[in-house]
Design an enzyme around this catalytic site. Sequence first.
Site, PDB file in Angstrom:
ATOM      1  N   ASP A 175       0.771  -1.261  -0.171  1.00  0.00           N
ATOM      2  CA  ASP A 175       0.135   0.407   0.070  1.00  0.00           C
ATOM      3  C   ASP A 175       1.299   1.415  -0.199  1.00  0.00           C
ATOM      4  O   ASP A 175       0.451   2.312   0.322  1.00  0.00           O
ATOM      5  CB  ASP A 175      -0.346   0.162   1.284  1.00  0.00           C
ATOM      6  CG  ASP A 175      -0.337  -0.516   2.771  1.00  0.00           C
ATOM      7  OD1 ASP A 175      -0.654  -0.713   3.036  1.00  0.00           O
ATOM      8  OD2 ASP A 175       1.182   0.621   2.868  1.00  0.00           O
ATOM      9  N   GLY A 220       1.455  -6.361  13.084  1.00  0.00           N
ATOM     10  CA  GLY A 220       0.392  -6.657  12.334  1.00  0.00           C
ATOM     11  C   GLY A 220       0.690  -7.900  11.464  1.00  0.00           C
ATOM     12  O   GLY A 220       0.327  -7.151  10.529  1.00  0.00           O
ATOM     13  N   HIS A 237       6.869  -7.659  -1.148  1.00  0.00           N
ATOM     14  CA  HIS A 237       6.041  -7.947  -1.923  1.00  0.00           C
ATOM     15  C   HIS A 237       5.541  -6.843  -2.725  1.00  0.00           C
ATOM     16  O   HIS A 237       4.584  -7.206  -3.532  1.00  0.00           O
ATOM     17  CB  HIS A 237       4.348  -8.326  -0.832  1.00  0.00           C
ATOM     18  CG  HIS A 237       5.254  -9.390  -0.233  1.00  0.00           C
ATOM     19  ND1 HIS A 237       4.118 -10.496   0.689  1.00  0.00           N
ATOM     20  CD2 HIS A 237       6.016 -10.668  -0.247  1.00  0.00           C
ATOM     21  CE1 HIS A 237       4.450 -11.177   1.343  1.00  0.00           C
ATOM     22  NE2 HIS A 237       6.647 -11.650   0.816  1.00  0.00           N
ATOM     23  N   CYS A 265       9.419   0.541 -23.522  1.00  0.00           N
ATOM     24  CA  CYS A 265       9.674  -0.719 -25.245  1.00  0.00           C
ATOM     25  C   CYS A 265       8.574  -0.716 -25.554  1.00  0.00           C
ATOM     26  O   CYS A 265       8.240  -1.642 -26.755  1.00  0.00           O
ATOM     27  CB  CYS A 265      10.184  -2.170 -24.620  1.00  0.00           C
ATOM     28  SG  CYS A 265       8.757  -2.708 -23.629  1.00  0.00           S
TER      29      CYS A 265
END
Length: 232
Positions: free
Chosen positions: A95, A179, A110, A142
Amino acid sequence: MRSARGVFVLTGAGVSAESGVPTFRGGGGAAVWKGLPFDVISSASMVRSNLPEVWEWFDYRRGVLESCRPNRAHETLAGWQNRFERFTLATQNIDGLHAEAGSRGVLELHGNVWRALCLNCDGREDLRRKPSDVRPPVCDECGGRMRPDVVLFGEMLPAGVWDEAADGSAASDVCFIVGTSALVHPAASLPLAAKHAGAFLVEVNPEPTPLSNVCDLALRGPAGEVLPQIEF
Ligand code: BV8
Ligand code: ZN
């Protein structure tokens, strides 16, 4: 904390819960998409078989995040970064809220939902600077098709990021696990490296996790309330 030279912090979805970001196992719709469990829609095979669906899923995730701002947990951790000889913040969250709170050099294990990765040249671009209606986004370098720059199930973590996190963990005197349900690997193994290095392990989570029994201290409460109380 006063005598610590190296501090390592691993965070998960729980650190963003008080910002209104749905967690994966806490209900709140992050766990299932159109009947598909998140570790299916967020998988390498899905990128190969149905890239448009993957973009719809992460467009939805970004939509949810638009109105979410860092909370006191993010702010407290940002305030810790200059207090130690070595401070390492590794997150499983895509996030970007740690950086928004002022944390520098956040190790995004991640990836990040606000970035796109070119399938052809591995170029990375900020999605906020690209037209949102072109799907899949097209690489400015590209002309290749792009995918979300997040690590999906079955995919390797970015090597440099992983190595830095593993080093920071192994060199820490105090390690915080904030968490996370500690079910996804190899991220969940990082605190074990700290444990083996003799670090003092602190879990900040209202609930116990598979790592609780290797922790020296468990602070059972919301990170946004607990972390600001840690004075040193
Ligand atoms: C790989 C991005 C290999 C996308 C994510 C070993 C054993 C078993 C399985 C495996 C293994 N090794 C690998 C695997 C497979 C797999 C895995 O771990 N599966 C699990 C499900 C068993 N791992 C992988 O596939 C990894 N890749 O291994 O590649 C490889 C090797 C060689 C060659 C090629 C490949 C890649 C994993 C990364 C996947 N991507 N995210 C997206 O976001 O959609 S994972 C994603 O899920 C998150 O990033 C995070 O990691 C995880 C969710 O966990 P949490 O963040 O902890 O969130 P959760 O909701 O579960 O828990 C929230 C916690 O907070 C709770 O405990 C709650 O109590 C607490 N809480 C709530 N409110 C608060 C709070 N705490 C504090 N304050 C509050 N207010
Ligand atoms: Zn490209």
